[in-house]
Design a protein around this motif. Structure first.
Motif, PDB file in Angstrom:
ATOM      1  N   PHE A  37      15.186  96.777  31.586  1.00 38.92           N
ATOM      2  CA  PHE A  37      14.017  96.976  30.751  1.00 38.92           C
ATOM      3  C   PHE A  37      14.487  97.400  29.365  1.00 38.92           C
ATOM      4  O   PHE A  37      15.642  97.799  29.182  1.00 38.92           O
ATOM      5  N   ARG A  38      13.596  97.332  28.394  1.00 37.20           N
ATOM      6  CA  ARG A  38      13.947  97.793  27.053  1.00 37.20           C
ATOM      7  C   ARG A  38      12.747  98.446  26.402  1.00 37.20           C
ATOM      8  O   ARG A  38      11.597  98.142  26.723  1.00 37.20           O
ATOM      9  N   GLN A  39      13.071  99.341  25.483  1.00 38.45           N
ATOM     10  CA  GLN A  39      12.026 100.055  24.766  1.00 38.45           C
ATOM     11  C   GLN A  39      12.417 100.180  23.302  1.00 38.45           C
ATOM     12  O   GLN A  39      13.429 100.807  22.967  1.00 38.45           O
ATOM     13  N   ALA A  40      11.617  99.563  22.451  1.00 33.04           N
ATOM     14  CA  ALA A  40      11.812  99.652  21.010  1.00 33.04           C
ATOM     15  C   ALA A  40      11.061 100.865  20.482  1.00 33.04           C
ATOM     16  O   ALA A  40      10.102 101.335  21.113  1.00 33.04           O
ATOM     17  N   PRO A  41      11.453 101.380  19.321  1.00 28.00           N
ATOM     18  CA  PRO A  41      10.780 102.566  18.767  1.00 28.00           C
ATOM     19  C   PRO A  41       9.282 102.342  18.602  1.00 28.00           C
ATOM     20  O   PRO A  41       8.855 101.320  18.053  1.00 28.00           O
ATOM     21  N   SER A  61      11.870  87.713  31.285  1.00 26.65           N
ATOM     22  CA  SER A  61      10.703  87.663  30.423  1.00 26.65           C
ATOM     23  C   SER A  61      10.802  86.422  29.547  1.00 26.65           C
ATOM     24  O   SER A  61      11.895  85.902  29.289  1.00 26.65           O
ATOM     25  N   ASP A  62       9.670  85.956  29.087  1.00 23.77           N
ATOM     26  CA  ASP A  62       9.663  84.751  28.254  1.00 23.77           C
ATOM     27  C   ASP A  62      10.462  84.952  26.977  1.00 23.77           C
ATOM     28  O   ASP A  62      11.053  84.008  26.456  1.00 23.77           O
ATOM     29  N   SER A  63      10.489  86.166  26.475  1.00 31.90           N
ATOM     30  CA  SER A  63      11.146  86.421  25.201  1.00 31.90           C
ATOM     31  C   SER A  63      12.665  86.319  25.271  1.00 31.90           C
ATOM     32  O   SER A  63      13.323  86.167  24.242  1.00 31.90           O
ATOM     33  N   VAL A  64      13.233  86.408  26.472  1.00 30.69           N
ATOM     34  CA  VAL A  64      14.693  86.361  26.592  1.00 30.69           C
ATOM     35  C   VAL A  64      15.178  85.177  27.410  1.00 30.69           C
ATOM     36  O   VAL A  64      16.394  84.918  27.471  1.00 30.69           O
ATOM     37  N   PHE A  68      19.391  85.311  27.718  1.00 31.80           N
ATOM     38  CA  PHE A  68      19.983  86.396  28.506  1.00 31.80           C
ATOM     39  C   PHE A  68      20.261  85.909  29.922  1.00 31.80           C
ATOM     40  O   PHE A  68      19.521  85.091  30.466  1.00 31.80           O
ATOM     41  N   THR A  69      21.300  86.467  30.516  1.00 23.48           N
ATOM     42  CA  THR A  69      21.627  86.167  31.905  1.00 23.48           C
ATOM     43  C   THR A  69      21.934  87.462  32.642  1.00 23.48           C
ATOM     44  O   THR A  69      22.776  88.245  32.213  1.00 23.48           O
ATOM     45  N   ILE A  70      21.259  87.671  33.757  1.00 22.45           N
ATOM     46  CA  ILE A  70      21.500  88.850  34.580  1.00 22.45           C
ATOM     47  C   ILE A  70      22.399  88.456  35.742  1.00 22.45           C
ATOM     48  O   ILE A  70      22.299  87.340  36.276  1.00 22.45           O
ATOM     49  N   SER A  71      23.291  89.350  36.117  1.00 19.41           N
ATOM     50  CA  SER A  71      24.187  89.105  37.239  1.00 19.41           C
ATOM     51  C   SER A  71      24.511  90.433  37.912  1.00 19.41           C
ATOM     52  O   SER A  71      24.178  91.504  37.377  1.00 19.41           O
ATOM     53  N   ARG A  72      25.155  90.345  39.063  1.00 25.23           N
ATOM     54  CA  ARG A  72      25.525  91.576  39.764  1.00 25.23           C
ATOM     55  C   ARG A  72      26.778  91.337  40.593  1.00 25.23           C
ATOM     56  O   ARG A  72      27.072  90.208  41.002  1.00 25.23           O
ATOM     57  N   ASP A  73      27.484  92.428  40.854  1.00 23.79           N
ATOM     58  CA  ASP A  73      28.654  92.425  41.709  1.00 23.79           C
ATOM     59  C   ASP A  73      28.468  93.578  42.684  1.00 23.79           C
ATOM     60  O   ASP A  73      28.740  94.736  42.343  1.00 23.79           O
ATOM     61  N   ASN A  77      29.261  97.698  42.787  1.00 21.02           N
ATOM     62  CA  ASN A  77      28.036  98.455  42.476  1.00 21.02           C
ATOM     63  C   ASN A  77      27.648  98.315  41.005  1.00 21.02           C
ATOM     64  O   ASN A  77      27.233  99.292  40.361  1.00 21.02           O
ATOM     65  N   THR A  78      27.754  97.111  40.489  1.00 22.42           N
ATOM     66  CA  THR A  78      27.563  96.879  39.060  1.00 22.42           C
ATOM     67  C   THR A  78      26.621  95.711  38.819  1.00 22.42           C
ATOM     68  O   THR A  78      26.652  94.718  39.553  1.00 22.42           O
ATOM     69  N   ALA A  79      25.793  95.860  37.798  1.00 21.18           N
ATOM     70  CA  ALA A  79      24.972  94.762  37.311  1.00 21.18           C
ATOM     71  C   ALA A  79      25.258  94.567  35.830  1.00 21.18           C
ATOM     72  O   ALA A  79      25.659  95.508  35.136  1.00 21.18           O
ATOM     73  N   HIS A  80      25.064  93.335  35.376  1.00 20.10           N
ATOM     74  CA  HIS A  80      25.335  93.012  33.978  1.00 20.10           C
ATOM     75  C   HIS A  80      24.148  92.278  33.371  1.00 20.10           C
ATOM     76  O   HIS A  80      23.389  91.602  34.062  1.00 20.10           O
ATOM     77  N   LEU A  81      24.029  92.422  32.063  1.00 19.32           N
ATOM     78  CA  LEU A  81      23.066  91.641  31.305  1.00 19.32           C
ATOM     79  C   LEU A  81      23.809  91.028  30.126  1.00 19.32           C
ATOM     80  O   LEU A  81      24.176  91.740  29.188  1.00 19.32           O
ATOM     81  N   GLN A  82      24.064  89.744  30.215  1.00 20.75           N
ATOM     82  CA  GLN A  82      24.716  89.017  29.129  1.00 20.75           C
ATOM     83  C   GLN A  82      23.642  88.585  28.150  1.00 20.75           C
ATOM     84  O   GLN A  82      22.715  87.855  28.529  1.00 20.75           O
ATOM     85  N   MET A  83      23.785  89.003  26.911  1.00 16.66           N
ATOM     86  CA  MET A  83      22.771  88.729  25.894  1.00 16.66           C
ATOM     87  C   MET A  83      23.390  87.879  24.790  1.00 16.66           C
ATOM     88  O   MET A  83      24.305  88.336  24.097  1.00 16.66           O
ATOM     89  N   ASN A  84      22.908  86.659  24.660  1.00 16.88           N
ATOM     90  CA  ASN A  84      23.401  85.732  23.640  1.00 16.88           C
ATOM     91  C   ASN A  84      22.295  85.424  22.634  1.00 16.88           C
ATOM     92  O   ASN A  84      21.121  85.664  22.897  1.00 16.88           O
ATOM     93  N   SER A  85      22.702  84.871  21.510  1.00 21.48           N
ATOM     94  CA  SER A  85      21.739  84.483  20.469  1.00 21.48           C
ATOM     95  C   SER A  85      20.777  85.621  20.165  1.00 21.48           C
ATOM     96  O   SER A  85      19.552  85.433  20.094  1.00 21.48           O
TER      97      SER A  85
END
Length: 127
Positions: A37-41, A61-64, A68-73, A77-85
């Motif tokens: 999730f994210r929260q802007a000011p 979400s439609d905006s990403v 963005f690509t979500i993954s997990r290992d 015990n790790t999750a990742h969010l790859q954010m491009n562009s």
């Protein structure tokens, strides 16, 4: 007690990339979906992405979507969010979260489903 720690945030120019990580401890991580999730000011916390317990299903979400690509290992015990562009409107504090209990997939975007949250990591995208 569940403990989530995010990392990987920072300052990046528009069009750049970042990879966020979320490390979990204190719970059987692999049994549960993971959400970002994210929260802007001045704004509400919004759903970004989620991945099922085995990584077989993801939601964005439609905006990403497409950037963005979500993954997990589960072994780490790790999750990742790859954010491009990245865009300036992606600027926010990003949080990973685990559901408080088993949840059905159609509710995966709902904040009340999540009982455990990390402290957040700041992502700032300059124009």
């Amino acid at each position: 007690q569940v403990h989530l720690v995010e990392s990987g945030g920072g300052l990046v120019q528009a069009g750049g990339s970042l990879r966020l990580s979320c490390v979990a401890s204190g719970r059987t991580f692999g049994y549960y979906a993971v959400g970002w999730f994210r929260q802007a000011p001045g704004k509400e916390r919004d759903f970004v992405a989620a991945i099922s317990w085995n990584g077989g299903t993801a939601d964005y979400s439609d905006s990403v979507k497409g950037r963005f690509t979500i993954s997990r290992d589960n072994g780490k015990n790790t999750a990742h969010l790859q954010m491009n562009s990245l865009k300036p409107e992606d600027t926010a504090v990003y949080y990973c979260a685990l559901p408080a209990r088993s949840t059905i997939w159609r509710n995966i975007r709902n904040i009340p489903e999540y009982g455990y949250w990390g402290q957040g990591t700041q992502v700032t995208v300059s124009s």
